[in-house]
Write a protein that holds these residues in place. Structure first.
Motif, mmCIF file in Angstrom:
data_model
loop_
_atom_site.group_PDB
_atom_site.id
_atom_site.type_symbol
_atom_site.label_atom_id
_atom_site.label_comp_id
_atom_site.label_asym_id
_atom_site.label_seq_id
_atom_site.Cartn_x
_atom_site.Cartn_y
_atom_site.Cartn_z
ATOM 1 N N THR A 103 0.937 -1.205 0.042
ATOM 2 C CA THR A 103 -0.112 -0.152 -0.097
ATOM 3 C C THR A 103 0.786 1.298 -0.004
ATOM 4 O O THR A 103 0.480 2.162 -0.718
ATOM 5 C CB THR A 103 -0.759 0.149 1.211
ATOM 6 O OG1 THR A 103 -1.550 -1.181 1.017
ATOM 7 C CG2 THR A 103 -1.909 1.059 1.063
ATOM 8 N N ALA A 104 1.793 1.342 0.839
ATOM 9 C CA ALA A 104 2.855 2.434 1.059
ATOM 10 C C ALA A 104 3.590 2.696 -0.392
ATOM 11 O O ALA A 104 3.675 3.878 -0.828
ATOM 12 C CB ALA A 104 3.764 2.377 1.988
ATOM 13 N N ASN A 105 3.822 1.673 -1.173
ATOM 14 C CA ASN A 105 4.524 1.572 -2.606
ATOM 15 C C ASN A 105 3.683 2.238 -3.510
ATOM 16 O O ASN A 105 4.103 3.045 -4.339
ATOM 17 C CB ASN A 105 5.332 0.441 -2.583
ATOM 18 C CG ASN A 105 6.565 0.024 -1.956
ATOM 19 O OD1 ASN A 105 7.119 0.837 -1.342
ATOM 20 N ND2 ASN A 105 6.952 -1.189 -1.773
ATOM 21 N N VAL A 106 2.262 1.686 -3.325
ATOM 22 C CA VAL A 106 1.436 2.224 -4.395
ATOM 23 C C VAL A 106 1.122 3.597 -4.399
ATOM 24 O O VAL A 106 1.379 4.369 -5.252
ATOM 25 C CB VAL A 106 0.046 1.191 -4.232
ATOM 26 C CG1 VAL A 106 -1.125 2.146 -5.125
ATOM 27 C CG2 VAL A 106 0.436 -0.063 -4.837
ATOM 28 N N LYS A 107 0.959 4.029 -2.923
ATOM 29 C CA LYS A 107 0.946 5.357 -2.941
ATOM 30 C C LYS A 107 1.983 6.228 -3.109
ATOM 31 O O LYS A 107 1.787 7.393 -3.826
ATOM 32 C CB LYS A 107 0.516 5.811 -1.270
ATOM 33 C CG LYS A 107 -0.766 5.269 -0.474
ATOM 34 C CD LYS A 107 -0.809 5.181 0.783
ATOM 35 C CE LYS A 107 -1.836 6.430 1.394
ATOM 36 N NZ LYS A 107 -1.629 6.274 2.628
ATOM 37 N N ARG A 108 3.221 5.765 -2.846
ATOM 38 C CA ARG A 108 4.474 6.507 -3.468
ATOM 39 C C ARG A 108 4.367 6.605 -4.844
ATOM 40 O O ARG A 108 4.728 7.536 -5.326
ATOM 41 C CB ARG A 108 5.581 5.837 -3.125
ATOM 42 C CG ARG A 108 6.717 6.740 -2.607
ATOM 43 C CD ARG A 108 7.918 5.890 -2.044
ATOM 44 N NE ARG A 108 7.612 5.963 -0.595
ATOM 45 C CZ ARG A 108 7.628 4.796 0.272
ATOM 46 N NH1 ARG A 108 8.048 3.651 -0.025
ATOM 47 N NH2 ARG A 108 7.336 5.086 1.548
ATOM 48 N N ILE A 109 4.021 5.367 -5.602
ATOM 49 C CA ILE A 109 4.103 5.670 -7.257
ATOM 50 C C ILE A 109 3.055 6.516 -7.591
ATOM 51 O O ILE A 109 3.286 7.195 -8.560
ATOM 52 C CB ILE A 109 3.799 3.972 -7.537
ATOM 53 C CG1 ILE A 109 5.195 3.163 -7.287
ATOM 54 C CG2 ILE A 109 3.658 4.110 -9.184
ATOM 55 C CD1 ILE A 109 4.673 1.755 -7.579
ATOM 56 N N VAL A 110 1.768 6.495 -6.955
ATOM 57 C CA VAL A 110 0.722 7.374 -7.506
ATOM 58 C C VAL A 110 1.348 8.988 -7.324
ATOM 59 O O VAL A 110 0.823 9.614 -8.289
ATOM 60 C CB VAL A 110 -0.390 7.120 -6.822
ATOM 61 C CG1 VAL A 110 -1.498 8.185 -7.027
ATOM 62 C CG2 VAL A 110 -1.158 5.837 -7.179
ATOM 63 N N ARG A 111 1.994 9.113 -6.240
ATOM 64 C CA ARG A 111 2.257 10.409 -6.164
ATOM 65 C C ARG A 111 3.548 10.906 -6.923
ATOM 66 O O ARG A 111 3.489 12.116 -7.376
ATOM 67 C CB ARG A 111 2.920 10.699 -4.597
ATOM 68 C CG ARG A 111 3.002 11.792 -3.815
ATOM 69 C CD ARG A 111 3.482 11.977 -2.381
ATOM 70 N NE ARG A 111 2.686 11.193 -1.728
ATOM 71 C CZ ARG A 111 3.324 10.158 -1.045
ATOM 72 N NH1 ARG A 111 4.865 10.163 -0.722
ATOM 73 N NH2 ARG A 111 2.646 9.274 0.047
ATOM 74 N N LEU A 112 4.277 10.123 -7.377
ATOM 75 C CA LEU A 112 5.223 10.422 -8.194
ATOM 76 C C LEU A 112 4.836 10.505 -9.684
ATOM 77 O O LEU A 112 5.360 11.422 -10.513
ATOM 78 C CB LEU A 112 6.365 9.060 -8.589
ATOM 79 C CG LEU A 112 7.090 9.178 -7.090
ATOM 80 C CD1 LEU A 112 8.257 7.547 -7.305
ATOM 81 C CD2 LEU A 112 8.258 10.360 -7.015
ATOM 82 N N GLU A 113 3.793 9.633 -10.109
ATOM 83 C CA GLU A 113 3.148 9.900 -11.302
ATOM 84 C C GLU A 113 2.325 11.086 -11.477
ATOM 85 O O GLU A 113 2.121 11.880 -12.502
ATOM 86 C CB GLU A 113 2.172 8.721 -11.596
ATOM 87 C CG GLU A 113 2.832 7.638 -12.087
ATOM 88 C CD GLU A 113 1.919 6.392 -12.617
ATOM 89 O OE1 GLU A 113 0.606 6.696 -12.577
ATOM 90 O OE2 GLU A 113 2.424 5.213 -12.717
ATOM 91 N N GLU A 114 1.491 11.703 -10.467
ATOM 92 C CA GLU A 114 0.893 12.948 -10.405
ATOM 93 C C GLU A 114 2.136 14.085 -10.503
ATOM 94 O O GLU A 114 1.733 14.990 -11.428
ATOM 95 C CB GLU A 114 0.198 13.082 -8.901
ATOM 96 C CG GLU A 114 -0.929 12.133 -8.913
ATOM 97 C CD GLU A 114 -1.612 12.414 -7.564
ATOM 98 O OE1 GLU A 114 -0.989 13.040 -6.627
ATOM 99 O OE2 GLU A 114 -2.757 11.830 -7.574
ATOM 100 N N LEU A 115 3.113 14.202 -9.818
ATOM 101 C CA LEU A 115 4.221 15.172 -10.106
ATOM 102 C C LEU A 115 4.770 15.080 -11.409
ATOM 103 O O LEU A 115 5.099 15.925 -11.984
ATOM 104 C CB LEU A 115 5.434 14.659 -9.099
ATOM 105 C CG LEU A 115 4.983 15.085 -7.575
ATOM 106 C CD1 LEU A 115 6.142 14.456 -6.714
ATOM 107 C CD2 LEU A 115 4.512 16.267 -7.411
ATOM 108 N N ALA A 116 4.977 13.928 -12.082
ATOM 109 C CA ALA A 116 5.436 13.788 -13.525
ATOM 110 C C ALA A 116 4.246 14.475 -14.568
ATOM 111 O O ALA A 116 4.924 14.888 -15.436
ATOM 112 C CB ALA A 116 5.791 12.238 -13.768
ATOM 113 N N MET A 117 3.035 14.480 -14.224
ATOM 114 C CA MET A 117 2.029 14.880 -15.115
ATOM 115 C C MET A 117 1.937 16.391 -14.914
ATOM 116 O O MET A 117 1.389 17.023 -15.973
ATOM 117 C CB MET A 117 0.756 14.076 -14.618
ATOM 118 C CG MET A 117 0.564 12.767 -15.113
ATOM 119 S SD MET A 117 -1.093 12.187 -14.798
ATOM 120 C CE MET A 117 -1.353 11.071 -15.931
ATOM 121 N N GLU A 118 2.329 16.781 -14.078
ATOM 122 C CA GLU A 118 2.135 18.389 -13.925
ATOM 123 C C GLU A 118 3.427 19.148 -14.700
ATOM 124 O O GLU A 118 4.366 19.031 -15.321
ATOM 125 C CB GLU A 118 2.539 18.718 -12.375
ATOM 126 C CG GLU A 118 1.320 18.285 -11.536
ATOM 127 C CD GLU A 118 1.539 18.868 -9.924
ATOM 128 O OE1 GLU A 118 2.643 19.216 -9.471
ATOM 129 O OE2 GLU A 118 0.945 18.425 -9.192
#
Length: 135
Positions: free
Chosen positions: A120-135
């Protein structure tokens, strides 16, 4: 016997062995003589309200000497440089994701909780990184 910097000898010595195998030598000095000492403020002898003043010396056991030697090695020093990053992740799992307390009983249940929490922690971290990459 142990001699203080002023030249006073300890009155007795107590030898104790700890659970970890280390031997402790506790040298006891007369409080009356220490009270009159000119170096009293700079003295390393333990200050207490007991009838005597004492100073302890630790003698490490064979096992602990090996550990101390290993801790001086270059391999250990390199591993210690990355430890804070690992401990930071473990702290996050405990504080933010509830890994501090087991949900169920048994070692197998704890392993499952650990794996799901890490996932769960890793999935949250991946989602957060993808959100940053899309900006």
């Amino acid at each position: 016997m142990l001699q203080c910097p002023v030249g006073e000898l300890s009155t007795r010595v107590e030898k104790r062995t700890a659970k970890n195998g280390n031997t402790y030598l506790r040298y006891i000095f007369s409080k009356v003589k220490c009270r009159k000492c000119s170096q009293r403020e700079n003295c390393r002898v333990g200050k207490s309200k007991a009838k005597e003043r004492n100073y302890s010396i630790t003698q490490a056991s064979e096992k602990n000497l090996e550990r101390l030697k290993f801790e001086e090695s270059e391999y250990f020093q390199e591993r210690m440089k990355i430890r804070h990053r690992i401990e930071e992740k473990n702290g996050e799992l405990k504080e933010a994701h509830g890994l501090r307390k087991a949900d169920s009983r048994g070692l197998f249940a704890m392993h499952l909780q650990m794996y799901f929490t890490a996932f769960t922690a890793n999935v949250k971290r991946i989602v957060r990184l993808e959100e940053l990459a899309m900006e």
